[in-house]
Design an enzyme around this catalytic site. Structure first.
Site, short mmCIF file in Angstrom:
data_model
loop_
_atom_site.label_atom_id
_atom_site.label_comp_id
_atom_site.label_asym_id
_atom_site.label_seq_id
_atom_site.Cartn_x
_atom_site.Cartn_y
_atom_site.Cartn_z
N SER A 82 33.18 -52.66 -14.59
CA SER A 82 32.64 -52.58 -15.95
C SER A 82 31.66 -51.43 -16.05
O SER A 82 31.35 -50.75 -15.06
CB SER A 82 31.93 -53.89 -16.32
OG SER A 82 30.75 -54.04 -15.53
N LYS A 83 31.14 -51.22 -17.25
CA LYS A 83 30.15 -50.15 -17.45
C LYS A 83 28.90 -50.38 -16.63
O LYS A 83 28.18 -49.44 -16.30
CB LYS A 83 29.80 -50.06 -18.94
CG LYS A 83 30.91 -49.47 -19.81
CD LYS A 83 30.46 -49.29 -21.24
CE LYS A 83 31.56 -48.65 -22.08
NZ LYS A 83 31.12 -48.46 -23.48
N ARG A 84 28.64 -51.64 -16.31
CA ARG A 84 27.46 -51.97 -15.51
C ARG A 84 27.52 -51.29 -14.14
O ARG A 84 26.50 -51.00 -13.53
CB ARG A 84 27.37 -53.49 -15.35
CG ARG A 84 26.18 -53.98 -14.54
CD ARG A 84 26.02 -55.47 -14.70
NE ARG A 84 27.20 -56.18 -14.25
CZ ARG A 84 27.41 -56.56 -12.98
NH1 ARG A 84 26.52 -56.25 -12.06
NH2 ARG A 84 28.49 -57.23 -12.65
#
Length: 494
Positions: free
Chosen positions: A256-258
């Site tokens: 994910s973007k995390r």
């Protein structure tokens, strides 16, 4: 057995968003496989999701693939003998095959309402059975169908799953067996006539003579269904290879973007090079040996094979991408590197977007002086901003460490006095003068150099100070020295 020259692979993205890491890697592996075998790489747009598919996403996918250097031999935009290559333009083709399946009994019309389907599932669950569709509509007579049509019902088309075990000989994962009872008669055409993925994919792969389907392991559950549909239509089944997942961490977290993952276009905007991105993507699941990390595109084409793709998931490592990007930037010729950073300087308003060529030689010297300090091209705005503007602040830690003890104002004034009368403001003359001033002051070299560096850039680190001075120029150097002197005089807390 398919020969090398016959290899035909496809990348078939859905234009419901931008091209992300997983999709880009799939495209790259298909492209490399085609190039290695002197085959054909096809771009097909799977836009059966009409509500979410957009023209903007389609254009972004095209642009991202081209930026990565993954030019397609056949497909959307470029055309070819097997078009159209956008699924929304292939409706009549799907209708023909659907009619064939209905006529040969491998598919049937289903008129069940959502409420009836819910009831079927609830009954199955209550009886501890799999909540699969019960084939209520399988043996409807023409009279039954007419009655249901008169009620205003619009049927879907369901595929009739045959009672047979499906074996997938996956080129990466090995043999995978799926029992018939785990599958249900799923919908292949919606009630509005729109065909769904498992049908369109099979038909298009046949029509475009695809020999190998290389895609993410998230599609593995579709593969036995597609094999059965192909067999029901009497079509040759391509070879399958399912790529391992790209993970967010070694704990198996979903990417994910995390974890730093974003669209390929965003990486481009952030100053990553396509060479670095390609090198990074290929190492997400493929390896040549246990040591080699850096590959040219030609080397990848030479060595790529599905046998070297691992079965387990690969972890997205942003630091590795940054390291690769820094490596590739440092390998660029200064002229090429300058071309690459100019848009980022212009974007920050540091360089006139009208005529950067007017100061080309100076620009190349600035880029050369910054050297290998760029992790991304966008870092030029931090590492070199002070060459272009006086509008910078002084690093508070640097000020506290170097400008609060001794006589910093006296040191800066002496440096100003030493530099103001230099006629030939060249590197050697400037260096000799600064060393002479520091020696005359009787201070350590660093105690003279750091205040000077802060005056010129606001920072305590950076490239060669003497090269900085000559590139900034005598007039600006003197102005900035005077500015820091005045700043210190006005600061009562220092």
């Amino acid at each position: 057995m398919t020969t090398d020259s016959q290899v035909r692979v496809r990348f078939a993205p859905s234009p419901t968003g931008y091209l992300h890491i997983g999709g880009a890697r799939t495209a790259l592996f298909n492209w490399l496989f085609a190039k290695h075998h002197n085959g054909t790489f096809i771009l097909r747009i799977d836009d059966t999701d009409e509500q979410r598919s957009t023209e903007a996403s389609m254009k972004e996918i095209y642009g991202s693939l081209k930026w990565l250097g993954l030019n397609w031999d056949e497909g959307a935009i470029v055309g070819g003998e097997n078009g159209p290559y956008v699924q929304s333009e292939r409706g009549k083709i799907y209708q023909k095959y659907t009619q064939q399946m209905v006529e040969n009994g491998s598919a049937y019309h289903c008129y069940c309402t959502p409420a009836e389907l819910a009831e079927i599932r609830e009954t199955a669950q209550a009886e501890n059975r799999s909540p699969h569709y019960s084939r209520r509509c399988l043996n409807l007579t023409s009279t039954d169908r007419q009655r249901l049509t008169d009620e205003g019902r619009r049927p879907v088309v369901r595929f009739k799953v045959p009672d047979k075990t499906v074996v997938v000989n996956d080129r990466i994962l090995g043999q995978i067996t799926t029992e018939a009872e785990t599958l249900q008669d799923e919908v292949i055409v919606k009630s509005n006539g729109s065909p769904l993925y498992n049908l369109t994919s099979v038909i298009d792969d046949h029509e475009m003579t695809i020999t190998h389907v290389i895609r993410g392991v998230d599609h593995l559950s579709n593969t036995p269904k597609q094999i059965l549909i192909a067999e029901a239509l009497g079509l040759q089944v391509p070879q399958f290879a399912h790529l391992p997942m790209v993970l967010g961490s070694s704990k198996g977290e979903k990417l994910s973007k995390r974890h730093g993952a974003t669209s390929i276009e965003q990486y481009r905007q952030d100053g990553y090079l396509p060479q670095a991105m390609v090198n990074f993507l290929v190492r997400l699941g493929w390896s040549l040996d246990d040591e080699t990390e850096i590959f040219s595109v030609d080397e990848l084409i030479e060595h790529f094979s599905l046998e070297r793709v691992g079965k387990s998931g690969s972890v997205f490592d942003l630091k590795k991408l940054q390291w690769l990007n820094s490596h590739y930037i440092s390998k660029l010729e200064i002229s090429t590197r300058t071309d690459a950073v100019i848009p980022f300087l212009q974007r920050e308003g540091l360089l006139d977007s009208v005529d950067p060529d007017a100061k080309r030689s100076w620009l190349e010297q600035v880029v050369a002086t910054v050297g290998d300090r760029l992790t991304t091209l966008a870092d030029i705005k931090v590492e070199a901003a002070y060459f272009f503007t006086d509008n910078f602040e002084y690093d508070p830690k640097g000020v506290k460490k170097w400008l609060t003890k001794g006589n910093p104002i006296g040191t800066l004034q002496s440096l100003y006095d030493g530099l103001v009368n230099i006629v030939n403001f060249d590197l050697k003359t400037v260096e000799d003068k600064i060393w002479a001033v520091i020696e005359e002051l009787g201070i350590k070299r660093v105690a003279g150099m750091q205040p000077l560096r802060i005056a010129l850039s606001g920072m305590t680190g950076g490239p060669s100070l003497f090269e900085m001075i000559t590139l900034i120029g005598q007039e600006k150097v003197l102005e900035r020295l005077q500015r820091l002197i005045e700043y210190l005089r006005e600061r009562e807390d220092l």
